[in-house]
Scaffold this active site. Structure first.
Site, mmCIF file in Angstrom:
data_model
loop_
_atom_site.group_PDB
_atom_site.id
_atom_site.type_symbol
_atom_site.label_atom_id
_atom_site.label_comp_id
_atom_site.label_asym_id
_atom_site.label_seq_id
_atom_site.Cartn_x
_atom_site.Cartn_y
_atom_site.Cartn_z
ATOM 1 N N ASN A 140 0.862 -1.189 0.000
ATOM 2 C CA ASN A 140 0.000 0.000 0.000
ATOM 3 C C ASN A 140 0.895 1.234 0.000
ATOM 4 O O ASN A 140 1.482 1.572 1.028
ATOM 5 C CB ASN A 140 -0.899 -0.040 1.242
ATOM 6 C CG ASN A 140 -1.762 1.199 1.386
ATOM 7 O OD1 ASN A 140 -1.840 2.019 0.465
ATOM 8 N ND2 ASN A 140 -2.408 1.352 2.533
ATOM 9 N N TRP A 141 1.000 1.880 -1.166
ATOM 10 C CA TRP A 141 1.931 3.015 -1.291
ATOM 11 C C TRP A 141 1.339 4.315 -0.754
ATOM 12 O O TRP A 141 2.019 5.353 -0.759
ATOM 13 C CB TRP A 141 2.370 3.165 -2.760
ATOM 14 C CG TRP A 141 3.148 1.982 -3.263
ATOM 15 C CD1 TRP A 141 3.610 0.920 -2.505
ATOM 16 C CD2 TRP A 141 3.576 1.719 -4.614
ATOM 17 N NE1 TRP A 141 4.278 0.022 -3.309
ATOM 18 C CE2 TRP A 141 4.279 0.484 -4.611
ATOM 19 C CE3 TRP A 141 3.435 2.403 -5.819
ATOM 20 C CZ2 TRP A 141 4.830 -0.073 -5.767
ATOM 21 C CZ3 TRP A 141 3.991 1.848 -6.978
ATOM 22 C CH2 TRP A 141 4.683 0.625 -6.949
ATOM 23 N N LYS A 142 0.105 4.288 -0.313
ATOM 24 C CA LYS A 142 -0.541 5.465 0.306
ATOM 25 C C LYS A 142 -0.253 6.722 -0.528
ATOM 26 O O LYS A 142 -0.320 6.689 -1.750
ATOM 27 C CB LYS A 142 -0.086 5.614 1.762
ATOM 28 C CG LYS A 142 -0.256 4.313 2.570
ATOM 29 C CD LYS A 142 -0.091 4.512 4.049
ATOM 30 C CE LYS A 142 -0.186 3.163 4.758
ATOM 31 N NZ LYS A 142 -0.229 3.262 6.191
ATOM 32 N N GLU A 202 -5.476 -5.180 10.490
ATOM 33 C CA GLU A 202 -4.481 -4.148 10.742
ATOM 34 C C GLU A 202 -4.817 -3.413 12.037
ATOM 35 O O GLU A 202 -5.630 -2.470 12.028
ATOM 36 C CB GLU A 202 -4.463 -3.141 9.587
ATOM 37 C CG GLU A 202 -4.133 -3.760 8.244
ATOM 38 C CD GLU A 202 -3.570 -2.733 7.274
ATOM 39 O OE1 GLU A 202 -2.403 -2.862 6.913
ATOM 40 O OE2 GLU A 202 -4.288 -1.792 6.924
ATOM 41 N N GLY A 255 2.131 2.135 10.937
ATOM 42 C CA GLY A 255 3.055 3.276 10.826
ATOM 43 C C GLY A 255 3.747 3.648 12.119
ATOM 44 O O GLY A 255 4.301 4.745 12.234
ATOM 45 N N HIS A 309 -9.681 1.128 4.881
ATOM 46 C CA HIS A 309 -8.355 1.221 5.505
ATOM 47 C C HIS A 309 -8.464 2.133 6.731
ATOM 48 O O HIS A 309 -9.224 3.109 6.738
ATOM 49 C CB HIS A 309 -7.338 1.786 4.507
ATOM 50 C CG HIS A 309 -5.951 1.775 5.072
ATOM 51 N ND1 HIS A 309 -5.487 2.783 5.881
ATOM 52 C CD2 HIS A 309 -4.950 0.864 4.990
ATOM 53 C CE1 HIS A 309 -4.250 2.491 6.262
ATOM 54 N NE2 HIS A 309 -3.903 1.332 5.732
ATOM 55 N N SER A 351 3.243 -2.152 10.384
ATOM 56 C CA SER A 351 4.688 -2.147 10.650
ATOM 57 C C SER A 351 5.395 -3.435 10.243
ATOM 58 O O SER A 351 6.356 -3.860 10.897
ATOM 59 C CB SER A 351 4.958 -1.807 12.124
ATOM 60 O OG SER A 351 4.501 -0.502 12.416
ATOM 61 N N GLY A 368 2.799 -1.145 4.306
ATOM 62 C CA GLY A 368 2.757 0.271 3.962
ATOM 63 C C GLY A 368 4.150 0.798 3.646
ATOM 64 O O GLY A 368 4.712 0.523 2.584
HETATM 65 P P1 PGA Z 1 2.663 0.322 7.666
HETATM 66 O O1 PGA Z 1 1.207 0.476 7.025
HETATM 67 O O2 PGA Z 1 3.249 -0.944 7.078
HETATM 68 O O3 PGA Z 1 3.400 1.554 7.226
HETATM 69 O O4 PGA Z 1 2.497 0.217 9.132
HETATM 70 C C1 PGA Z 1 0.369 -0.625 6.820
HETATM 71 C C2 PGA Z 1 -0.932 -0.193 6.237
HETATM 72 O O5 PGA Z 1 -1.431 0.881 6.599
HETATM 73 O O6 PGA Z 1 -1.504 -0.888 5.394
#
Ligand code: PGA
Length: 245
Positions: free
Chosen positions: A7-9, A164, A170, A93, A206, A227
């Protein structure tokens, strides 16, 4: 089948997204043993689909609107993503739920519209730190699952779930693999109340190149939604290569 979803957000601009997709293409990081998919920004989706079209790597939308067409300024529908070659779309999400106020009802509407459009929803669920501290994790997960799945009709393989925990996203504070397995077993037993179809459940929060294998070695975790570690060539490449070994 194990899943690695990136997920490149809103981390990568156009050029950075294209570079990362070119890396996946030139390194031939697709493999029949894993389902690899990336979720870039909408802006670059068509270009990424072109780069990856000769590989088995799929793409997905980070979010899509549930009306299919009409006067909805700023929205992109599931059908539009399908038209340009996407396979998946995230629904609910944590950042959509908590920053943009999406409710379980909104998430359900999205899931239905994705299925109607022929996209596979990845339904994101998870408890907040407050839920966890007040012993409400199972209550929260059960409610999110009920709202998403009760009365939903779908074919096997069309719907996935990502567990999640909000406190793990994050933060660098990943859920311990044993705890994630316990929650995912619970999630699967709750889904079974509404559907006999197998629904893969991924862990997210994470995940990085150091801990990814600890999730993949546990039977009930079907994959990872990653992410920030999926947005860098070195870490995403190492994650995929280590799982492929
Ligand atoms: P993260 O995000 O790996 O940066 O914790 C995961 C996500 O939000 O899908």
């Amino acid at each position: 089948m194990k899943y690695i979803f990136g997920n490149w957000k809103m981390y990568l601009n156009f050029e950075e997204s294209v570079n990362l997709a070119n890396f996946l293409f030139t390194e031939k990081l697709d493999d029949s043993g894993i389902e690899l998919a990336v979720f870039p920004t909408a802006l670059v989706m068509k270009d990424i689909n072109n780069i990856l079209k000769s590989t088995s790597i799929k793409t997905g939308a980070q979010d899509a609107g549930h009306p299919s067409k009409g006067a909805y300024t700023g929205m992109i529908s599931a059908e539009m993503y399908k038209e340009i070659g996407c396979e998946y779309a995230l629904a609910g999400h944590s950042e959509r739920r908590h920053l943009f106020g999406e409710t379980n009802k909104d998430v359900r509407a999205k899931v239905e519209s994705y299925l109607d459009a022929g996209l596979k929803p990845v339904i994101c669920i998870g408890e907040t730190k407050k839920d966890r501290d007040s012993d409400k994790t199972r209550y929260r997960l059960a409610k999110q699952i009920m709202r998403a799945f009760e009365g939903l009709s779908f074919d096997e393989g069309q719907v996935l779930v990502a567990y999640e925990p909000v406190w793990a996203i994050g933060t660098g504070n990943a859920c311990l693999p044993a705890d994630a397995t316990d929650r995912i077993d619970f999630i699967k037993s709750e889904i079974a109340k509404y559907s006999q179809n197998f629904v893969p459940v991924l862990y997210g929060g994470s995940v990085d190149e150091d801990n990814v294998l600890s999730y993949f070695s546990l039977g009930s975790i079907d994959g990872a939604l990653i992410g920030s570690a999926s947005t860098k060539i070195s870490s995403f490449g190492n994650i995929i290569k280590s799982v492929l070994k």
